[in-house]
Design an enzyme around this catalytic site. Structure first.
Site, PDB file in Angstrom:
ATOM      1  N   LYS A 130      30.043  30.481 -18.035  1.00  0.00           N
ATOM      2  CA  LYS A 130      28.835  31.422 -18.256  1.00  0.00           C
ATOM      3  C   LYS A 130      28.235  31.531 -16.728  1.00  0.00           C
ATOM      4  CE  LYS A 130      27.432  30.374 -23.073  1.00  0.00           C
ATOM      5  NZ  LYS A 130      26.348  30.303 -23.827  1.00  0.00           N
ATOM      6  N   ASP A 133      21.902  34.686 -26.048  1.00  0.00           N
ATOM      7  CA  ASP A 133      21.669  33.512 -26.702  1.00  0.00           C
ATOM      8  C   ASP A 133      20.453  33.457 -27.227  1.00  0.00           C
ATOM      9  OD1 ASP A 133      24.353  32.663 -26.574  1.00  0.00           O
ATOM     10  OD2 ASP A 133      23.802  31.524 -24.549  1.00  0.00           O
TER      11      ASP A 133
END
Length: 288
Positions: A75, A112
């Site tokens: 990420k 997220d």
């Protein structure tokens, strides 16, 4: 007669990139949506070692991909590699969703926090972040996403607890440096129980309570019975923390919904349909 689902040469392509990737439930999740909505497309696992991640991400447009999800440990590499970042990804310091734009540029986002909030709202429709202070346990990437989402949604204070205080302090300082506004209070691990006094939400972002891991070492004695308790762990569905909270009368929210809801924006961007999270989908993903 057996129905065989096929794709054509015009299929829309996306996937999930990580290392390792075999454990990911995202292909099962997106595959269910593709079949459910009758979309000519494919969503594939992409096992990419960190040292090859930038090369692989840069290759997405050339391979005809509309984008991909990015999971651990890539990420932060994706964050540094994409051409454009949205504001959420910039403040979270990580990218979990890449979209190939019309001009071929790589656009990075982070869903997220969206998935976290949507899960809580789906599980407990009356819950709002403004209701009171929140306690977040952990100081990793998931904790960062949760803290940013809660502050953006109007939480008056986030009390951040981590076994190693310096990691929590670094996270709080980093958020302030990138313009995240709101009250973040770092609490010593030894004071974790008293930090629960008067809060409206408790979130565990650590792996404690996951299958094969010890339960989260946190007494709930000081937690108001009205407080919502969420564990982002979803294997098992009911962690020891959720079991204890439910037994004492607290409303609870499990972790599988965060995984499902965070996938919605990417699916819409790549395949052009706003997907829905349903009980049937949840059962299917959990069976995989």
């Amino acid at each position: 007669m057996t129905t065989v689902r096929t794709i054509t040469g015009k299929a829309k392509l996306a996937g999930v990139m990580g290392w390792p990737i075999g454990h990911s439930r995202s292909p099962r999740l997106h595959g269910w949506w593709l079949q459910h909505y009758g979309i000519d497309g494919a969503y594939v696992p992409l096992a990419v070692a960190p040292e090859r991640a930038e090369q692989a991400i840069r290759a997405l447009p050339a391979l005809g991909f509309r984008g991909c999800n990015v999971t651990v440990p890539l990420k932060e590499i994706a964050f540094r590699t994409v051409d454009r970042l949205d504001d959420t990804a910039r403040r979270m310091g990580a990218v979990n969703t890449i979209v190939v734009a019309e001009d071929g540029a790589l656009e990075g986002g982070n869903t997220d926090g969206f998935g976290f909030l949507e899960n809580l709202r789906a599980e407990q429709p009356d819950w709002t972040a403004e209701r009171g202070p929140a306690v977040v346990v952990g100081a990793g990437g998931a904790a960062r996403a949760v803290v940013v989402a809660l502050l953006d949604a109007g939480a008056p204070e986030v009390r951040l607890i981590n076994r190693t205080r310096t990691r929590a302090e670094e996270l709080a300082a980093d958020l302030a440096a990138v313009g995240v506004t709101g009250a973040v209070t770092v609490v010593d691990w030894v004071s974790r129980e008293t930090a629960l006094d008067g809060v409206a939400l408790l979130v565990n972002t650590t792996t404690q309570g996951m299958a094969g891991q010890p339960a989260l070492d946190l007494s709930l004695r000081a937690l108001p019975v009205s407080a919502l308790v969420n564990d982002i762990v979803y294997v098992p569905l009911e962690t020891p923390l959720l079991a204890e909270a439910g037994a004492r009368g607290n409303p609870v929210a499990g972790g599988i919904g965060m995984l499902l809801h965070q996938a919605r924006p990417g699916f819409k961007a790549w395949f052009g349909v706003e997907p829905q999270v349903t009980a049937e989908l949840t059962r299917f993903v959990l069976e995989g």
